[in-house]
Design a protein around this motif. Sequence first.
Motif, PDB file in Angstrom:
ATOM      1  N   ALA A   1      53.355  66.697  28.305  1.00 27.02           N
ATOM      2  CA  ALA A   1      54.316  67.498  29.069  1.00 27.02           C
ATOM      3  C   ALA A   1      55.628  67.619  28.305  1.00 27.02           C
ATOM      4  CB  ALA A   1      54.553  66.864  30.442  1.00 27.02           C
ATOM      5  N   THR A   2      56.029  66.539  27.648  1.00 25.49           N
ATOM      6  CA  THR A   2      57.249  66.545  26.835  1.00 25.49           C
ATOM      7  C   THR A   2      57.114  67.512  25.667  1.00 25.49           C
ATOM      8  OG1 THR A   2      57.750  64.257  27.456  1.00 25.49           O
ATOM      9  CG2 THR A   2      58.773  65.093  25.430  1.00 25.49           C
ATOM     10  N   TRP A   3      55.996  67.429  24.949  1.00 27.13           N
ATOM     11  CA  TRP A   3      55.775  68.336  23.813  1.00 27.13           C
ATOM     12  C   TRP A   3      55.730  69.795  24.258  1.00 27.13           C
ATOM     13  CZ3 TRP A   3      51.748  64.300  22.118  1.00 27.13           C
ATOM     14  CH2 TRP A   3      52.301  63.429  21.165  1.00 27.13           C
ATOM     15  N   LYS A   4      55.216  70.051  25.453  1.00 27.83           N
ATOM     16  CA  LYS A   4      55.101  71.432  25.931  1.00 27.83           C
ATOM     17  C   LYS A   4      56.462  72.072  26.180  1.00 27.83           C
ATOM     18  CE  LYS A   4      50.374  71.417  27.556  1.00 27.83           C
ATOM     19  NZ  LYS A   4      49.422  71.795  28.595  1.00 27.83           N
ATOM     20  N   LEU A   5      57.501  71.251  26.307  1.00 26.74           N
ATOM     21  CA  LEU A   5      58.864  71.782  26.447  1.00 26.74           C
ATOM     22  C   LEU A   5      59.599  71.800  25.113  1.00 26.74           C
ATOM     23  CD1 LEU A   5      59.895  70.040  29.784  1.00 26.74           C
ATOM     24  CD2 LEU A   5      59.099  72.389  29.459  1.00 26.74           C
ATOM     25  N   GLY A   6      58.887  71.444  24.025  1.00 28.08           N
ATOM     26  CA  GLY A   6      59.540  71.368  22.725  1.00 28.08           C
ATOM     27  C   GLY A   6      60.436  70.153  22.596  1.00 28.08           C
ATOM     28  N   ALA A   7      60.174  69.129  23.420  1.00 34.40           N
ATOM     29  CA  ALA A   7      60.976  67.897  23.406  1.00 34.40           C
ATOM     30  C   ALA A   7      60.187  66.782  22.707  1.00 34.40           C
ATOM     31  CB  ALA A   7      61.355  67.497  24.822  1.00 34.40           C
ATOM     32  N   THR A   8      60.841  65.621  22.539  1.00 31.49           N
ATOM     33  CA  THR A   8      60.274  64.524  21.741  1.00 31.49           C
ATOM     34  C   THR A   8      60.029  63.283  22.602  1.00 31.49           C
ATOM     35  OG1 THR A   8      61.438  65.295  19.762  1.00 31.49           O
ATOM     36  CG2 THR A   8      60.694  63.003  19.755  1.00 31.49           C
ATOM     37  N   PRO A   9      58.784  62.783  22.674  1.00 27.51           N
ATOM     38  CA  PRO A   9      58.524  61.536  23.403  1.00 27.51           C
ATOM     39  C   PRO A   9      59.160  60.347  22.691  1.00 27.51           C
ATOM     40  CG  PRO A   9      56.471  62.736  22.931  1.00 27.51           C
ATOM     41  CD  PRO A   9      57.551  63.367  22.117  1.00 27.51           C
ATOM     42  N   GLN A  10      59.740  59.444  23.494  1.00 31.34           N
ATOM     43  CA  GLN A  10      60.367  58.246  22.959  1.00 31.34           C
ATOM     44  C   GLN A  10      59.835  57.065  23.785  1.00 31.34           C
ATOM     45  OE1 GLN A  10      63.720  56.256  24.085  1.00 31.34           O
ATOM     46  NE2 GLN A  10      62.501  55.010  22.680  1.00 31.34           N
ATOM     47  N   PRO A  11      58.663  56.525  23.390  1.00 27.79           N
ATOM     48  CA  PRO A  11      58.010  55.495  24.211  1.00 27.79           C
ATOM     49  C   PRO A  11      58.709  54.141  24.127  1.00 27.79           C
ATOM     50  CG  PRO A  11      56.472  56.570  22.671  1.00 27.79           C
ATOM     51  CD  PRO A  11      57.854  56.922  22.233  1.00 27.79           C
ATOM     52  N   VAL A  12      58.704  53.431  25.244  1.00 36.79           N
ATOM     53  CA  VAL A  12      59.144  52.029  25.295  1.00 36.79           C
ATOM     54  C   VAL A  12      58.158  51.266  26.166  1.00 36.79           C
ATOM     55  CG1 VAL A  12      61.596  52.590  25.000  1.00 36.79           C
ATOM     56  CG2 VAL A  12      60.660  52.364  27.302  1.00 36.79           C
ATOM     57  N   SER A  13      58.169  49.953  26.055  1.00 37.82           N
ATOM     58  CA  SER A  13      57.282  49.130  26.866  1.00 37.82           C
ATOM     59  C   SER A  13      57.602  49.292  28.346  1.00 37.82           C
ATOM     60  CB  SER A  13      57.420  47.662  26.472  1.00 37.82           C
ATOM     61  OG  SER A  13      56.769  46.825  27.419  1.00 37.82           O
ATOM     62  N   ALA A  14      56.554  49.415  29.165  1.00 36.40           N
ATOM     63  CA  ALA A  14      56.749  49.503  30.613  1.00 36.40           C
ATOM     64  C   ALA A  14      57.309  48.195  31.167  1.00 36.40           C
ATOM     65  CB  ALA A  14      55.421  49.834  31.289  1.00 36.40           C
ATOM     66  N   ARG A  15      57.129  47.107  30.418  1.00 34.56           N
ATOM     67  CA  ARG A  15      57.611  45.790  30.881  1.00 34.56           C
ATOM     68  C   ARG A  15      58.907  45.376  30.185  1.00 34.56           C
ATOM     69  NH1 ARG A  15      52.508  41.813  30.852  1.00 34.56           N
ATOM     70  NH2 ARG A  15      52.438  42.419  28.657  1.00 34.56           N
ATOM     71  N   LEU A  16      59.542  46.326  29.543  1.00 34.22           N
ATOM     72  CA  LEU A  16      60.781  46.006  28.840  1.00 34.22           C
ATOM     73  C   LEU A  16      61.860  45.604  29.847  1.00 34.22           C
ATOM     74  CD1 LEU A  16      61.532  46.259  25.773  1.00 34.22           C
ATOM     75  CD2 LEU A  16      62.677  48.383  26.365  1.00 34.22           C
ATOM     76  N   PRO A  17      62.515  44.477  29.639  1.00 33.92           N
ATOM     77  CA  PRO A  17      63.596  44.101  30.558  1.00 33.92           C
ATOM     78  C   PRO A  17      64.703  45.157  30.565  1.00 33.92           C
ATOM     79  CG  PRO A  17      62.969  42.255  29.166  1.00 33.92           C
ATOM     80  CD  PRO A  17      62.270  43.461  28.614  1.00 33.92           C
ATOM     81  N   LYS A  18      65.340  45.297  31.703  1.00 32.83           N
ATOM     82  CA  LYS A  18      66.373  46.328  31.846  1.00 32.83           C
ATOM     83  C   LYS A  18      67.471  46.189  30.785  1.00 32.83           C
ATOM     84  CE  LYS A  18      69.310  48.574  35.278  1.00 32.83           C
ATOM     85  NZ  LYS A  18      70.428  48.806  34.376  1.00 32.83           N
ATOM     86  N   PHE A  19      67.827  44.964  30.446  1.00 31.74           N
ATOM     87  CA  PHE A  19      68.875  44.720  29.446  1.00 31.74           C
ATOM     88  C   PHE A  19      68.551  45.422  28.136  1.00 31.74           C
ATOM     89  CE2 PHE A  19      70.303  42.121  25.817  1.00 31.74           C
ATOM     90  CZ  PHE A  19      71.670  42.123  26.028  1.00 31.74           C
TER      91      PHE A  19
END
Length: 487
Positions: free
Chosen positions: A73-91
Motif C-alpha cells: 500500500a505504501t509503494w502504491k502511493l510512491g512512498a517508502t516503507p520503513q519497518p521497525v520491530s512490532a515489539r520495539l519499546p516506545k523509547f
Amino acid sequence: MAIISLSRIVAHWAAIQPDRVAVDHEGEQRTWQQLETRTNRLARAYAELGVKENDFVTIALANGVEFFEACFATWKLGATPQPVSARLPKFERDQIIELGKPALVVGVSDGEYAPIPSIPTGFTPEPSLSDALLPEKTATSFKAMTSGGSTGRPKLIVSRIPAEWDPEVPFLEIRNQGAMLVPGPLYHNGPFLWAMIALFKGATVAVTTRFDAEQTLERIETLKIDTAYMVPTMMRRIWALPEEVRNARDLSSLKALWHLAAPCPPWLKEAFIDWLGAEVIWELYGGTEGQGSTTIQGTEWLTHRGSVGRPVETCEMKIVGEDGETVPPGEVGEVFMRPLAGQGTSYYYLGADIREIEGGWESLGDMGWMDAEGYLYLTDRRSDMIVVGGANIYPAEVEAAIDSFPGVRSSAVIGLPDEDMGATLHAIVDVPEGALNEGALMAHLNEKLVRYKLPRTIEVVTEPLRDDAGKSRRKALREARLPAGVS
C-alpha cells in the motif's frame, strides 16, 4: 520483461496468476488478486491520512499478511516503507520516529504520535474506498531500514534504489513464480529483502511468526519451497533435531538455502552440505547499506573452506592494513568495499556518519584476508558490534539504557560465546554501593530495549568500567571472562 514500478508489480502478477497464493503466513493466505484489491483500498486509506510520494511510512507490524499489505500500500502511493520491530519499546521507537519524520505510523495506537497520524494493528479501510488500480507512482527509495548505532542511538539506512524491479533479472537464485520461505523477522533487512524480491518475481512467499525448526521443515515440504532464507542459529536448531525428525520430511523441492547475517561454523555448514547437497547451500556476506557483497555456493566452499566468497560483479573489495595501505593476499586487515557505480550510489544514512577512506571505500568493521583467487575470509570485527542469532547489537545502545537506571555509575556490555545463538549478551554493571535490584533493572530495560537486546546475564562490580577518556575496556573485560582456550 521491462522494469516495473512497485506501485504496479502486484497488478502485473495478479493479471498473470490471480488465484495463485502470493503470501502464506502459517496458513493465512492471500492470492495475488486479493493482495491487489486489498492494497489498492488500503493505499487510498493511507492517502486520506496524508501519505504522499516519497514520504516514509513507519511499519511496526509483526510477521504476517498485514505487514506485506502495509508495504505494498505504501509503494502504491510512491512512498517508502520503513519497518521497525512490532515489539520495539516506545523509547526506541520514539527516536526512530523523530529521525525519520514519517507521514504515517502503522501498528501503534491512534494519536500516539500526533500530529503524525497513526493506525493500530488490524486496521481496516472503509469499505466505501475503491479497490481499483491507482495512478502509477515510484518512490525514489524502495526501503528505509533501521539499525542500531555505535553512539547508542538508532540510524536509518535509506536505499538509493528506486521502488521498481525487473522480474526477469536473475537475483539471489530466487526463481520466478517459485516458492520462498522466510522464517526471520521482516523488519530486518535480510528477511525483508529476500521476501520482497521473491514477490517482485511472482513467487509465493511463506513467513512464520517466529522460527521453529520442525515447522520450517514442514513448510518446505508442504509448500514445495525452492528457496529459503536462514541465519546460522536456525541451522543449528534444525541440526539439533533428532535425525529421524530431520529426515522425515521431503525437502527435494529445495534448490537454494541462503544463510547470512552471522558467521557459520564450518562443521555446521559441512553438515548441511552433506545433508542437502553442496549445490543447494549458498552464503552471502554484506551489509544493509548495499555497497558490496560476496556470495559463495557450497560447491565452491568445499574447495575454499571458510570463505564467504568473492565480490559480486557490482562491487570491488580490498584488505587494508593499519597503515592504510592495501595488503597482499593472505595478510589480515580491515575489509573495505565500494560499488562500481561510485560511493553513495546504494544508500545514505539518517542519524549516522559513513566510515570511509580516500576514494570512497567503506568498511562494515570486519577484519579478514583474501586469497590469491580473490576469495574473502573473515577473521574478526574491528568494531564492538555483537551478533546474536544473526541480529546486530551495538553495546553502546544497551549500555546507554543500563546507565540510565538509578544507582548505576557505568556499564559494559560484551558478547560471550553461545553454542545456539553464536553469542550471548553479558552486562557488567558498576554500582558503587555494591547492591543492585536485578529485577528492577530488567523491568527498566524492557521499557527501553527490544527483547533481543536484553542482557542474558548481569555481573555487578564496584569499580569504574571506563577510563579517564570515557572509553570502555570491552576487549579486556571480555577476554577476562572467556573460558580458557576460547578467543
